[in-house]
Each structure stands twice: as structure tokens, then as C-alpha cells.
Design a protein around this motif. Structure first.
Motif, PDB file in Angstrom:
ATOM      1  N   ASP A 232     -34.521 -10.041  10.662  1.00 33.64           N
ATOM      2  CA  ASP A 232     -33.139 -10.512  10.692  1.00 33.64           C
ATOM      3  C   ASP A 232     -32.309  -9.603  11.602  1.00 33.64           C
ATOM      4  OD1 ASP A 232     -32.508  -8.202   9.197  1.00 33.64           O
ATOM      5  OD2 ASP A 232     -32.603  -9.276   7.303  1.00 33.64           O
ATOM      6  N   ARG A 233     -31.073 -10.007  11.850  1.00 28.59           N
ATOM      7  CA  ARG A 233     -30.243  -9.297  12.833  1.00 28.59           C
ATOM      8  C   ARG A 233     -29.971  -7.852  12.416  1.00 28.59           C
ATOM      9  NH1 ARG A 233     -25.492 -12.090  16.178  1.00 28.59           N
ATOM     10  NH2 ARG A 233     -27.379 -13.197  16.796  1.00 28.59           N
ATOM     11  N   ALA A 234     -29.734  -7.633  11.131  1.00 33.07           N
ATOM     12  CA  ALA A 234     -29.454  -6.267  10.670  1.00 33.07           C
ATOM     13  C   ALA A 234     -30.645  -5.351  10.921  1.00 33.07           C
ATOM     14  CB  ALA A 234     -29.097  -6.283   9.189  1.00 33.07           C
ATOM     15  N   THR A 235     -31.850  -5.861  10.666  1.00 34.98           N
ATOM     16  CA  THR A 235     -33.062  -5.065  10.897  1.00 34.98           C
ATOM     17  C   THR A 235     -33.264  -4.830  12.384  1.00 34.98           C
ATOM     18  OG1 THR A 235     -34.066  -6.015   8.899  1.00 34.98           O
ATOM     19  CG2 THR A 235     -35.543  -4.934  10.466  1.00 34.98           C
ATOM     20  N   GLN A 236     -33.009  -5.848  13.202  1.00 41.75           N
ATOM     21  CA  GLN A 236     -33.119  -5.688  14.657  1.00 41.75           C
ATOM     22  C   GLN A 236     -32.196  -4.579  15.159  1.00 41.75           C
ATOM     23  OE1 GLN A 236     -32.155  -9.588  16.101  1.00 41.75           O
ATOM     24  NE2 GLN A 236     -34.216 -10.398  15.798  1.00 41.75           N
ATOM     25  N   THR A 237     -30.956  -4.605  14.693  1.00 41.52           N
ATOM     26  CA  THR A 237     -29.979  -3.607  15.128  1.00 41.52           C
ATOM     27  C   THR A 237     -30.415  -2.205  14.726  1.00 41.52           C
ATOM     28  OG1 THR A 237     -28.200  -5.233  14.917  1.00 41.52           O
ATOM     29  CG2 THR A 237     -27.561  -2.904  14.988  1.00 41.52           C
ATOM     30  N   LYS A 238     -30.886  -2.068  13.503  1.00 40.14           N
ATOM     31  CA  LYS A 238     -31.351  -0.769  13.017  1.00 40.14           C
ATOM     32  C   LYS A 238     -32.512  -0.251  13.863  1.00 40.14           C
ATOM     33  CE  LYS A 238     -33.312   1.442   8.884  1.00 40.14           C
ATOM     34  NZ  LYS A 238     -33.724   1.216   7.469  1.00 40.14           N
ATOM     35  N   LEU A 239     -33.464  -1.129  14.194  1.00 38.04           N
ATOM     36  CA  LEU A 239     -34.625  -0.714  14.978  1.00 38.04           C
ATOM     37  C   LEU A 239     -34.229  -0.332  16.404  1.00 38.04           C
ATOM     38  CD1 LEU A 239     -37.475  -3.141  13.869  1.00 38.04           C
ATOM     39  CD2 LEU A 239     -37.370  -0.670  13.561  1.00 38.04           C
ATOM     40  N   LEU A 240     -33.308  -1.068  16.989  1.00 35.44           N
ATOM     41  CA  LEU A 240     -32.855  -0.729  18.342  1.00 35.44           C
ATOM     42  C   LEU A 240     -32.239   0.662  18.385  1.00 35.44           C
ATOM     43  CD1 LEU A 240     -31.337  -4.169  19.368  1.00 35.44           C
ATOM     44  CD2 LEU A 240     -33.306  -3.062  20.448  1.00 35.44           C
ATOM     45  N   GLU A 241     -31.465   0.994  17.374  1.00 34.29           N
ATOM     46  CA  GLU A 241     -30.871   2.332  17.317  1.00 34.29           C
ATOM     47  C   GLU A 241     -31.942   3.402  17.141  1.00 34.29           C
ATOM     48  OE1 GLU A 241     -27.742   2.989  17.974  1.00 34.29           O
ATOM     49  OE2 GLU A 241     -27.355   0.849  18.271  1.00 34.29           O
ATOM     50  N   ARG A 242     -32.970   3.093  16.363  1.00 39.30           N
ATOM     51  CA  ARG A 242     -34.059   4.060  16.178  1.00 39.30           C
ATOM     52  C   ARG A 242     -34.885   4.206  17.449  1.00 39.30           C
ATOM     53  NH1 ARG A 242     -37.507   3.561  10.875  1.00 39.30           N
ATOM     54  NH2 ARG A 242     -37.995   5.709  11.481  1.00 39.30           N
ATOM     55  N   PHE A 243     -35.125   3.098  18.156  1.00 36.00           N
ATOM     56  CA  PHE A 243     -35.823   3.188  19.438  1.00 36.00           C
ATOM     57  C   PHE A 243     -35.041   4.081  20.401  1.00 36.00           C
ATOM     58  CE2 PHE A 243     -37.885  -1.215  18.763  1.00 36.00           C
ATOM     59  CZ  PHE A 243     -39.020  -0.635  18.226  1.00 36.00           C
ATOM     60  N   ALA A 244     -33.712   3.950  20.379  1.00 36.67           N
ATOM     61  CA  ALA A 244     -32.876   4.753  21.270  1.00 36.67           C
ATOM     62  C   ALA A 244     -33.043   6.238  21.004  1.00 36.67           C
ATOM     63  CB  ALA A 244     -31.411   4.339  21.119  1.00 36.67           C
ATOM     64  N   SER A 245     -33.363   6.585  19.767  1.00 34.93           N
ATOM     65  CA  SER A 245     -33.504   8.000  19.414  1.00 34.93           C
ATOM     66  C   SER A 245     -34.837   8.595  19.866  1.00 34.93           C
ATOM     67  CB  SER A 245     -33.359   8.175  17.893  1.00 34.93           C
ATOM     68  OG  SER A 245     -34.497   7.677  17.207  1.00 34.93           O
ATOM     69  N   VAL A 246     -35.812   7.744  20.235  1.00 37.55           N
ATOM     70  CA  VAL A 246     -37.128   8.272  20.638  1.00 37.55           C
ATOM     71  C   VAL A 246     -37.479   7.901  22.077  1.00 37.55           C
ATOM     72  CG1 VAL A 246     -38.026   8.334  18.280  1.00 37.55           C
ATOM     73  CG2 VAL A 246     -38.360   6.273  19.663  1.00 37.55           C
TER      74      VAL A 246
END
Length: 279
Positions: A232-246
Motif C-alpha cells: 500500500d502507499r504508506a508502506t511504499q513511502t516508508k520503504l522509499l525513505e529507508r532506501f534513501a538512507s542506504v
């Protein structure tokens, strides 16, 4: 009918599926793996759940779901999640991504690292490895690839690196000769990845929703293609932010042809052709 024939042709009834079992299974699957189980999959899911309950000698699907929730470390979770993952992949799928990757790798500082975070049965990370070997001068010492998937069966198949000739059709003939063994005897009609390619890749099982990813390194590129469409969109947003951190500054995120995250995060901006660059 003989007792043997009866044992072959008579299947025991499936355990009872309650009216709320599908919704409950969808909730715990989403919580565990982020996967959204749509209503259109109800019939399939209910039969799968009943089959799993029968395998555990339980009379109701409710009891199977009770067991999962009460035993978060059980190996049954692995089977449960594997059942609902989709492993559709191919060698050099969306070829323009590999063309972009090859040019990008030549412009980056050494060493160059890639995370393929939904590696499925291995065609994608091996395509990445071939691309990088062909685009860099001393690839074995300059490149590292992490290939992960939540599905343990797919991860095991990826590590094995054995494919039918039909699956390998998309691999250029020169690459087949250079990076694969051709099967003989009972392996006729199959190809197997050579160690020179497999040794470039570290394989692991990773749930992207896990609070701790098994790596502290930063990546030049991340492949997460045709995966977040199941979140869902909330999970997508969370993962994108985590990808940005690595991901390293200016690193690339490769996504699937039907995925668009332009409005979900400011950590990446669209570069074109379903490729995002870290801002």
C-alpha cells in the motif's frame, strides 16, 4: 475399490474456512511482509489456507491462523509468506535499465555496489553481474552485489543458478558461453551459472519490512522492480525513505515499468524510464 486405490483417489476434506479467515489472513500477511492480498484472490487464498491447515492436521483455518499469531518465530511463517509471493522474472528484463546501469557504473567511484532487493529466482542479479563485468575493467575487485528476497525457495534457486534453455533465451549467446555451463546427461536442456559470476553476488533472505536490514553498507544502485506494487502507499513511502538512507548520493533506484513514486517522497527524483536518482 481396493484400500490402495482409495488412498490414491480419495482426498480428505479440507478444513473449514470461516467467514472472516480471509480478512484475518490478509491482515497478518500485510503486517508481516507488507503484501496486500486483494479480494480478487479470496478463492485462491482460502484454498491455500485450508491446505496449510490440513498439512498441520488442524480442523479449521482459524486454528492455523491462531498458531501463526501465537508463534512468531515458527518456520510455518516462512511457508505462509512464500505461498503468497510472486516470482515472475527474466534475464535482462527491461533492457534499458541495464544499459543505464552500465553507463552509470563507468562514471562512479570504486568500489561499486548494487542491492537487488527482490531477486526472485536469480535472473535479475545475474543480469546485473553480467552487465557490470562487461562494463568495468577489473570487476571482481570493484563490484559487490547483494541479492535478497523474502521467499526462501526463490533465494535458494537463485543461489543454485540453474535454468532451462528456454529461461536463458534472453541471455546473449556470447554471455551464455562466457558465464554459463551447458548441461549434459540428465542436465541436457539446462544451463548453470559459472562461479566467476556467482561469486560476485551475496545471496540472502530479507523481509523489506524487517526493522533491521542485514547490511550497513551504502549502495550506488538499488533494484526494486515490480515489487512495491504489492504494497500500500504508506508502506511504499516508508520503504522509499529507508532506501534513501542506504543509497549513496546521486545513486540510482530502478523500479518496475508500472511503478511511479514521484509524489511519495522528495528523497528521489525521476530521471526517466522508471529510474530515480537520490537527491
Amino acid at each position: 475399490m481396493s484400500s490402495l486405490a482409495q488412498s490414491i483417489f480419495t482426498m480428505p476434506d479440507l478444513p473449514e474456512v470461516g467467514p472472516k479467515d480471509f480478512e484475518r489472513a490478509a491482515r497478518i500477511l500485510h503486517k508481516r511482509a507488507g503484501i496486500v492480498l486483494g479480494e480478487h484472490k479470496r478463492e485462491m487464498a482460502e484454498r491455500v489456507l485450508a491446505t496449510r491447515a490440513r498439512a498441520m492436521k488442524l480442523e479449521e483455518v482459524r486454528l492455523y491462523l491462531d498458531y501463526l499469531e501465537q508463534n512468531p518465530q515458527s518456520g510455518q511463517w516462512e511457508v505462509f509468506v512464500n505461498t503468497f509471493t510472486i516470482n515472475h522474472t527474466a534475464f535482462f528484463r527491461e533492457q534499458h535499465h541495464f544499459d543505464i546501469l552500465a553507463k552509470f557504473a563507468q562514471s562512479r567511484k570504486k568500489p561499486f555496489s548494487v542491492w537487488c532487493c527482490a531477486s526472485s529466482t536469480g535472473e535479475e542479479p545475474y543480469s546485473i553481474a553480467m552487465t557490470l563485468r562487461e562494463s568495468r575493467a577489473v570487476p571482481d575487485t570493484e563490484v559487490s552485489i547483494l541479492a535478497t528476497d523474502i521467499d526462501t525457495r526463490a533465494a535458494a534457486a537463485a543461489y543454485e543458478g540453474v535454468y532451462s534453455d528456454e529461461r536463458a533465451k534472453a541471455v546473449p549467446e556470447a554471455y551464455l558461453h562466457k558465464y554459463f555451463y551447458r548441461g549434459i546427461g540428465r542436465r541436457t536442456g539446462m544451463v548453470c551459472v559459472k562461479p566467476i559470476l556467482r561469486n560476485m553476488i551475496d545471496f540472502d533472505v530479507v523481509n523489506l519490512l524487517s526493522p533491521d536490514w542485514p547490511t550497513e553498507q551504502k549502495f550506488d544502485a538499488i533494484f526494486c522492480r515490480n515489487t512495491m506494487i504489492y504494497f500500500d502507499r504508506a508502506t511504499q513511502t516508508k520503504l522509499l525513505e529507508r532506501f534513501a538512507s542506504v543509497i549513496k548520493p546521486g545513486g540510482l533506484l530502478f523500479v518496475g515499468h508500472s511503478e511511479n513514486f514521484t509524489y511519495l517522497t522528495k528523497a528521489f527524483r525521476l530521471q526517466g524510464q522508471t529510474v530515480y536518482v537520490a537527491t
